[in-house]
Write an enzyme that holds these catalytic residues in place. Structure first.
Site, PDB file in Angstrom:
ATOM      1  CG  ASP A 155      35.614 -24.561 -12.036  1.00  0.00           C
ATOM      2  OD1 ASP A 155      36.234 -23.587 -11.611  1.00  0.00           O
ATOM      3  OD2 ASP A 155      35.268 -24.677 -13.217  1.00  0.00           O
ATOM      4  CB  SER A 213      31.449 -30.590  -7.977  1.00  0.00           C
ATOM      5  OG  SER A 213      30.991 -29.743  -8.979  1.00  0.00           O
ATOM      6  NE  ARG A 214      37.457 -25.838  -5.776  1.00  0.00           N
ATOM      7  CZ  ARG A 214      38.654 -25.663  -6.293  1.00  0.00           C
ATOM      8  NH1 ARG A 214      38.905 -24.606  -7.027  1.00  0.00           N
ATOM      9  NH2 ARG A 214      39.602 -26.540  -6.086  1.00  0.00           N
ATOM     10  CB  VAL A 215      30.337 -24.379 -10.223  1.00  0.00           C
ATOM     11  CG1 VAL A 215      31.181 -23.183  -9.980  1.00  0.00           C
ATOM     12  CG2 VAL A 215      30.932 -25.330 -11.211  1.00  0.00           C
TER      13      VAL A 215
END
Lengths: 180, 512
Positions: free
Chosen positions: B340, B365-367
């Site tokens: 992620d 950081s995708r989340v």
């Protein structure tokens, strides 16, 4: 894995031909003899598997070595193996052939390990007892193994029945270890 | 106790008198056909399962990996030199499993859960399978609780949440392990259990890490799973799965776990070796076809569980080592697409003295942003923008010297932000302190502080805050938010502090 399956084909052909012509025992005995001789004499083995030596020369060499001691069919089988470059697989072909032969006769080979040689009566008793469970005719092969200390260890194909003293000691050891 | 034992013996004897029976053991067995390089080929073993443990006798175990028509290919866990052709191999009826539990915490173990630190045998009654299917959709929850790494650049711009998988990627010697170790150190006194899995690492490096963690008091919440460079390849292969199983135990107990896989490129190499020895067909870069599945099934086991399912989590920090910054090689692209987000470290930055050498442009950081406290979110949004603008301007400004005032100001501020984001190793910083200093940077309160003295200024400011106005830090931590009142208070305090340390400020006369 195609390697083993081709070997299997050779073995099956050998067994079927041997049974048809009622010469299986003689054929296999010849081949086992040849196999052990070839494996003993590495120089000879190298010569027979050398790609630079012509087929006719190899044929001659074989004829000179074994002369009339082996049958024509054995010769033919050996020539075939040399031609197909499978001479090195002869031992494994014989092993598989032995297994296939037993299967074709509905027999099951059981290996029995013991410390001292079994008597005929003992072997018969083991056969009777085991054939009750697997419902197949058996032949036993007695192997002497002093390592098991006492008792019997029976190999039924993939199943091991361990009634040896050594096995008992090991089981006891494991029990004590687990208890701790 | 003695009475009980006697009763047991008498009971057993009674049974024997009633019905005497000699016990024999019945096992499924096979025989070793060939053995070499940690791999054995076995005939027989007709009913063996995939991934089943095999007993080679004399304490050596193996795992069945290739189930073929008339043979079984197995990898050997341990000393394969003891195994001979024709040896009897027994199937155990159990898939490969490792001991798990509380008493592993604080220990250094090998991938089979055996102690490696000389502190005695680890007695664990609970075993978890090494291979396990990852939690499904229903059981999961979105990531919104932060993992505080204690590293300013990460916590502000690439935040990591509990249950996230954040890749740390970079060339050798760029500080990949340092980020992971700092994160573990920062969890001291918090509620996160850490598992550090060393795959084919030099034992000297691990010894150093263990010593450092002990010094920092971080071993009290850490398990180290060690498969050294000299360990058999099979142990390197199962190490991350074993570490994950140990982490899953705590997740199932509703706890939060952080697991570091250091590093997965060596893990892929170990798997390649085993696959080639098992004669599985090679693919790109000679890796087997299922090398993607190898890592995806491992990293998918990191999750944040819903409250109904215990509410635990596993956060994974896999590490990948690149060759000469090539992130488009096979394994790096695979793992980038599974995780992620990634923290990308560059050797150029490292040698420029920017440590941690994080390339902010390539790191994401995708989340993460939903897993930041509000106060941090407030300062971080602007920070990212400022850093990006600074990089662009700095590259552009190299060509000309005549710059207008606003550009100059922006460059000066950028320099200070980059300086503030530098951080030493083994000194993670609490989130409230990070918020204050980053707040100061983006509000321009540091613009008149000498760049070379920023580090000194930062340390001084934090000391000042702790001793004279500790309520500010406390308020940030409790409210997790900066409202207008607090904002004014912070600005006032920083200005007060500045007046006490005039030697650190840029001299006004020198500027003219």
């Amino acid at each position: 894995m195609s390697q083993t399956s081709t070997i299997k084909h050779y073995a099956t052909a050998l067994v079927e031909l041997g049974i048809e012509n009622q010469c299986y025992e003689a054929l296999v005995a010849d081949l086992v003899d040849v196999d052990s001789k070839i494996n003993e004499n590495l120089e000879f083995k190298k010569y027979l598997t050398d790609k630079h030596v012509t087929f006719t020369k190899k044929q001659e060499a074989l004829k000179n070595t074994f002369q009339d001691f082996i049958s024509d069919k054995t010769y033919n089988f050996l020539y075939l193996l040399i031609k197909d470059g499978k001479l090195l697989d002869l031992s494994s072909i014989l092993k598989i052939a032995a297994k296939t032969h037993l299967e074709s006769q509905d027999l099951f080979e059981v290996m029995v390990e013991s410390v001292i040689p079994l008597t005929v009566a003992q072997e018969k008793k083991i056969q009777e007892k085991l054939s009750q469970t697997i419902k197949q005719k058996l032949i036993t092969k007695n192997i002497i193994n002093p390592e098991i200390i006492g008792g019997l260890k029976i190999f039924l194909g993939d199943t091991e029945i361990d009634g040896s003293i050594r096995g008992k000691i090991l089981r006891l050891k494991k029990k004590i270890e687990d208890y701790e | 106790m003695v009475q009980k034992k006697d009763d047991y013996v008498i009971e057993a004897l009674k049974k024997q008198i009633n019905e005497f029976k000699e016990h024999v053991s019945v096992d499924t067995v096979g025989r070793v056909l060939e053995v070499g390089d940690g791999i054995a080929k076995i005939s027989g073993l007709s009913n063996v399962m995939y991934s089943e443990m095999l007993d080679f006798g004399s304490g050596v175990f193996g795992v069945a990996l290739n189930l073929e028509e008339d043979a079984v290919g197995a990898m050997i866990l341990g000393d394969w030199l003891k195994i001979k052709e024709g040896d009897v191999v027994k199937s155990t009826g159990r898939v490969l499993e490792v001991p798990v539990g509380e008493n592993l915490i604080g220990r250094v173990v090998n991938p089979l859960g055996e102690a490696m630190d000389g502190k005695g045998k680890i007695d664990s009654k609970i075993f978890y399978p090494v291979e396990k299917i990852a939690p499904g959709v229903i059981t999961r929850k979105s990531v919104n609780v932060p993992v505080q790494t204690g590293i300013k650049a990460v916590d502000s711009m690439i935040p990591i949440g509990r249950g996230q998988r954040e890749l740390i990627i970079g060339d050798r010697q760029t500080g990949k392990t340092a980020i992971a170790i700092d994160t573990i150190i920062n969890q001291k006194g918090k509620d996160l259990i850490c598992v550090y899995v060393a795959i084919a690492q030099k034992e000297s490096k691990i010894a150093k890490i263990v010593a450092k963690l002990e010094e920092a008091g971080a071993m009290d919440h850490t398990i180290i799973v060690l498969a050294g460079a000299s360990a058999p390849t099979s142990l390197n292969y199962i190490a991350p799965f074993a570490g994950c199983a140990m982490a899953e135990y705590f997740m199932d107990k509703g706890k939060d776990v952080l697991i570091v896989y250091d590093d997965l490129s060596k893990h892929a190499v170990a798997y390649r070796e085993i696959s080639l020895l098992l004669r599985r067909p090679p693919g790109r870069e000679a890796y087997p076809g299922d090398v993607f599945y190898l890592h995806s099934r491992l990293l998918e086991r990191s999750a944040r569980l819903d409250k109904e399912y215990g509410g635990g989590s596993i956060t994974a920090l896999p590490i990948i080592e690149t060759q000469a910054g090539d992130i488009s090689a096979y394994i790096p692209t695979n793992v980038i697409s599974i995780t992620d987000g990634q923290i990308f470290l560059e050797s150029d930055l490292f040698y420029q003295g920017i440590r941690p050498a994080i390339n902010v442009g390539l790191s994401v950081s995708r989340v993460g942003s939903s897993a930041q406290i509000k106060a941090m979110k407030k300062v971080a949004g602007k920070l990212r923008l400022e850093v990006a603008q600074y990089r662009e301007l700095a590259a552009f400004a190299q060509f000309g010297s005549d710059l207008d005032e606003s550009t100059k100001n922006q460059l000066e501020r950028g320099k200070r932000i980059v300086e503030i984001l530098k951080q030493g190793q083994y000194v993670p910083m609490a989130v409230e302190k990070q918020v204050v200093i980053l707040f100061a940077a983006i509000k321009g309160l540091l613009d008149n502080v000498d760049v070379s003295k920023l580090n000194e200024f930062e340390i001084g400011l934090h000391n000042y805050l702790e001793t004279t106005v500790p309520e500010i830090l406390k308020e940030i931590l409790e409210k997790k938010e900066i409202d207008e009142m607090l904002e004014a208070k912070i600005i006032k305090t920083i200005n007060e502090y500045k007046s006490t340390v005039e030697e650190l400020l840029v001299k006004a006369e020198a500027d003219v």
